[in-house]
Design an enzyme around this catalytic site. Structure first.
Site, PDB file in Angstrom:
ATOM      1  N   ASP A 312       0.872  -1.177   0.000  1.00 46.73           N
ATOM      2  CA  ASP A 312       0.000   0.000   0.000  1.00 46.73           C
ATOM      3  C   ASP A 312       0.907   1.224   0.000  1.00 46.73           C
ATOM      4  O   ASP A 312       1.424   1.637   1.032  1.00 46.73           O
ATOM      5  CB  ASP A 312      -0.912  -0.009   1.237  1.00 46.73           C
ATOM      6  CG  ASP A 312      -1.873   1.173   1.229  1.00 46.73           C
ATOM      7  OD1 ASP A 312      -1.672   2.086   0.381  1.00 46.73           O
ATOM      8  OD2 ASP A 312      -2.807   1.186   2.042  1.00 46.73           O
ATOM      9  N   CYS A 383      -5.670   6.720 -16.383  1.00 49.25           N
ATOM     10  CA  CYS A 383      -6.629   6.613 -17.496  1.00 49.25           C
ATOM     11  C   CYS A 383      -7.746   7.630 -17.235  1.00 49.25           C
ATOM     12  O   CYS A 383      -8.924   7.304 -17.220  1.00 49.25           O
ATOM     13  CB  CYS A 383      -7.150   5.192 -17.686  1.00 49.25           C
ATOM     14  SG  CYS A 383      -7.873   4.460 -16.239  1.00 49.25           S
TER      15      CYS A 383
HETATM   16  C1  LIG Z   1      -5.227   1.935 -12.986  1.00 50.98           C
HETATM   17  S1  LIG Z   1      -4.985   0.447 -12.150  1.00 50.98           S
HETATM   18  C2  LIG Z   1      -3.570  -0.128 -13.030  1.00 50.98           C
HETATM   19  C3  LIG Z   1      -3.558  -1.589 -13.188  1.00 50.98           C
HETATM   20  C4  LIG Z   1      -2.517  -2.164 -14.138  1.00 50.98           C
HETATM   21  N1  LIG Z   1      -1.308  -1.421 -14.259  1.00 50.98           N
HETATM   22  C5  LIG Z   1      -3.118  -2.442 -15.478  1.00 50.98           C
HETATM   23  O1  LIG Z   1      -2.516  -2.137 -16.487  1.00 50.98           O
HETATM   24  O2  LIG Z   1      -4.197  -3.020 -15.543  1.00 50.98           O
HETATM   25  C6  LIG Z   1      -4.345   0.978 -10.623  1.00 50.98           C
HETATM   26  C7  LIG Z   1      -3.868  -0.140  -9.738  1.00 50.98           C
HETATM   27  O3  LIG Z   1      -3.417   0.466  -8.520  1.00 50.98           O
HETATM   28  C8  LIG Z   1      -3.713  -0.396  -7.457  1.00 50.98           C
HETATM   29  N2  LIG Z   1      -3.738   0.421  -6.221  1.00 50.98           N
HETATM   30  C9  LIG Z   1      -4.740   1.187  -5.750  1.00 50.98           C
HETATM   31  N3  LIG Z   1      -4.375   1.784  -4.610  1.00 50.98           N
HETATM   32  C10 LIG Z   1      -3.107   1.392  -4.355  1.00 50.98           C
HETATM   33  C11 LIG Z   1      -2.186   1.653  -3.297  1.00 50.98           C
HETATM   34  N4  LIG Z   1      -2.526   2.454  -2.293  1.00 50.98           N
HETATM   35  N5  LIG Z   1      -0.977   1.052  -3.331  1.00 50.98           N
HETATM   36  C12 LIG Z   1      -0.651   0.203  -4.350  1.00 50.98           C
HETATM   37  N6  LIG Z   1      -1.474  -0.059  -5.392  1.00 50.98           N
HETATM   38  C13 LIG Z   1      -2.691   0.522  -5.392  1.00 50.98           C
HETATM   39  C14 LIG Z   1      -5.051  -1.011  -7.820  1.00 50.98           C
HETATM   40  O4  LIG Z   1      -5.225  -2.244  -7.187  1.00 50.98           O
HETATM   41  C15 LIG Z   1      -4.937  -1.129  -9.338  1.00 50.98           C
HETATM   42  O5  LIG Z   1      -4.535  -2.434  -9.710  1.00 50.98           O
END
Ligand SMILES: C[S@@+](CC[C@H](N)C(=O)[O-])C[C@H]1O[C@@H](n2cnc3c(N)ncnc32)[C@H](O)[C@@H]1O
EC number: 2.1.1.176
Length: 452
Positions: A312, A383
């Protein structure tokens, strides 16, 4: 009595779940289709068109229904409202369903769930609307429909980022179903796979992408993963803009790369291919379950991440102890670049989401900067097409971390696009109506090497 399943009943269930539970439309549709194995490919396609099409113009349809209703549309039982919206969508936008059939199917569904009185109310509204659709449907101003379909706060926010004309053009493009993306791993084999796919599914449309050298755009191709090349791992399903995002990091053979918000690894595969056997890609995400999926998918493609970390970033770096030549931060965001693909966002997004998301984006960026080597590069991407999550987040990062500075993109397709579309070449906004991709904001940053 067993309920009869049809494309329409599946779409109605999806709309109800999106409205009532704020469900993701794609998950709700997948679940409903899985529960209805008796539906053939044509009915599955129709259910998708009905559900997604109605969600794209739902606010506009409700406005039109409201003109004839004796009580406010938003106060109706959600199941009745969904039946009215579906019928209105058919009346205005689906020529192949006869108007009388659209009305009678909706009225009969309302009668079954709510009785004859409510059914008469639905019948009265829909008959008036059918007459209007008869007169108007061919001449609708689709840009106006698109703008009225977005919540006003979203149109204003988009206008601040893209200008009013840009916001209108973007929303107009979001009325059309976007193509599905295919990413051919070996870009030089793209023409080979284009031909194989055309032979295997002659009813579908396949064309080479224009932004990513790996991309094939597919339309009306049904279940893509059943086509040749998928099982062998020659290609994966990946939207074209998402491919560009991974290429924009400019990863080179031998680099150590961190995919900081890797999710299920959509972009990790391109990164792992770019660094080759002499480099290493580590993948991190908040959700361990996504990292399990990432490993499975990369293994299918004959690739392996060096390590995966459940982290996180809003609280710390967890067990990510090393430093990297390049980091991709594909941050959680409003998704406002994907309205054409995810029209449920019109319902699921609210204005106060932005403050929460931008704070998270800045926190994630700040923590990942600590894991970047001096002289290393970071690409930030969302996005979203909004300035709040794009330029403004970068400004906040630069104020908090003066060792970071904007730098031109190194990935060839992104560098080319950046210089073509805007004066500065350290940021890039992909737009559906300009590039044929989903909407993204990308920024390229470098960490200044320490000086003595
Ligand atoms: C826009 S998605 C990108 C997913 C991936 N890169 C893709 O191409 O499908 C953002 C990602 O950030 C993760 N995420 C959200 N909050 C987060 C945090 N506090 N720390 C780490 N990852 C996080 C979510 O689980 C999600 O998979």
């Amino acid at each position: 009595m067993k309920k009869e399943v049809s494309a329409r009943s599946v779409a109605a269930e999806v709309l109800t779940r999106v409205e009532r539970d704020h469900a993701f439309a794609s998950a709700a549709l997948d679940a409903e289709i899985a529960r209805s194995p008796q539906l053939g490919p044509r009915d599955r396609a129709l259910a998708t068109e009905l559900a997604y099409g109605s969600l794209r113009v739902r606010r506009w349809l409700e406005g039109r229904l409201g003109r004839h209703a004796t009580r406010p549309i938003e106060k109706l039982d959600p199941r009745v409202r969904v039946q009215l919206v579906l019928a209105a969508f058919q009346l205005f936008f689906l020529e192949r369903v006869p108007k009388f059939a659209a009305v009678s199917e909706a009225v009969s569904a309302v009668r079954t769930s709510k009785g004859p009185e409510v059914a008469a109310f639905a019948n009265a509204i829909l008959r008036k609307l059918a007459r209007e659709a008869e007169a108007e449907a061919a001449g609708l101003d689709l840009e106006a429909v698109a703008v009225e379909s977005a919540p006003p706060w979203l149109f204003e926010t988009l206008s601040r980022s893209l200008g009013p004309a840009g916001a209108r053009a973007y929303l107009r493009s979001a009325l059309m179903p976007p193509p599905n993306g295919i990413c051919v791993h070996n870009a030089s084999a793209r023409d080979h796979w284009l031909n194989r796919l055309r032979d295997a599914a002659p009813q579908a449309e396949f064309e080479a992408g224009t932004i990513s050298p790996h991309a094939i755009r597919a339309r009306s191709a049904g279940r893509l993963h059943t086509l040749p090349g998928y099982a062998e791992g020659a290609w994966t399903l990946q939207e074209e803009g998402s491919q560009l995002v991974a290429l924009a990091l400019g990863a080179r053979p031998g680099d150590a790369v961190l995919d900081a918000c890797a999710g299920r690894g959509n972009k990790t595969a391109i990164l792992a291919g770019a660094v080759g056997p002499t480099g290493a890609v580590d993948a991190a995400d908040l959700h361990p379950a996504k990292l399990v999926r990432l490993r499975t998918e990369l293994t299918r493609l004959g690739l392996t991440p060096r390590a995966t970390y459940a982290v996180d970033w809003s609280v710390g770096a967890g067990e990510v102890a090393g430093t990297y030549d390049r980091i991709l931060v594909d941050a959680p965001c409003s998704g406002t670049g994907t309205l054409g693909r995810r029209p449920d966002l019109y319902i699921r997004r609210a204005p106060d989401d932005l403050a929460r998301l931008t704070a998270l984006q800045v926190a994630i960026l700040s923590r990942t900067v600590d894991r970047l080597k001096p002289g290393g590069r970071l690409v930030y991407v969302v996005c979203s097409v909004l300035r709040e999550e794009g330029e403004e987040v970068v400004e906040r990062l630069l104020a908090a971390r003066p060792e970071m500075e904007p730098t031109p993109f190194e990935g060839e397709p992104a560098a080319r696009l950046a210089t073509e579309v805007q004066a500065g070449d350290t940021k890039l906004r992909l737009l559906p109506h300009k590039h044929g991709t989903d909407g993204y904001f990308l920024a390229s940053l470098v960490k200044r090497a320490a000086t003595c």
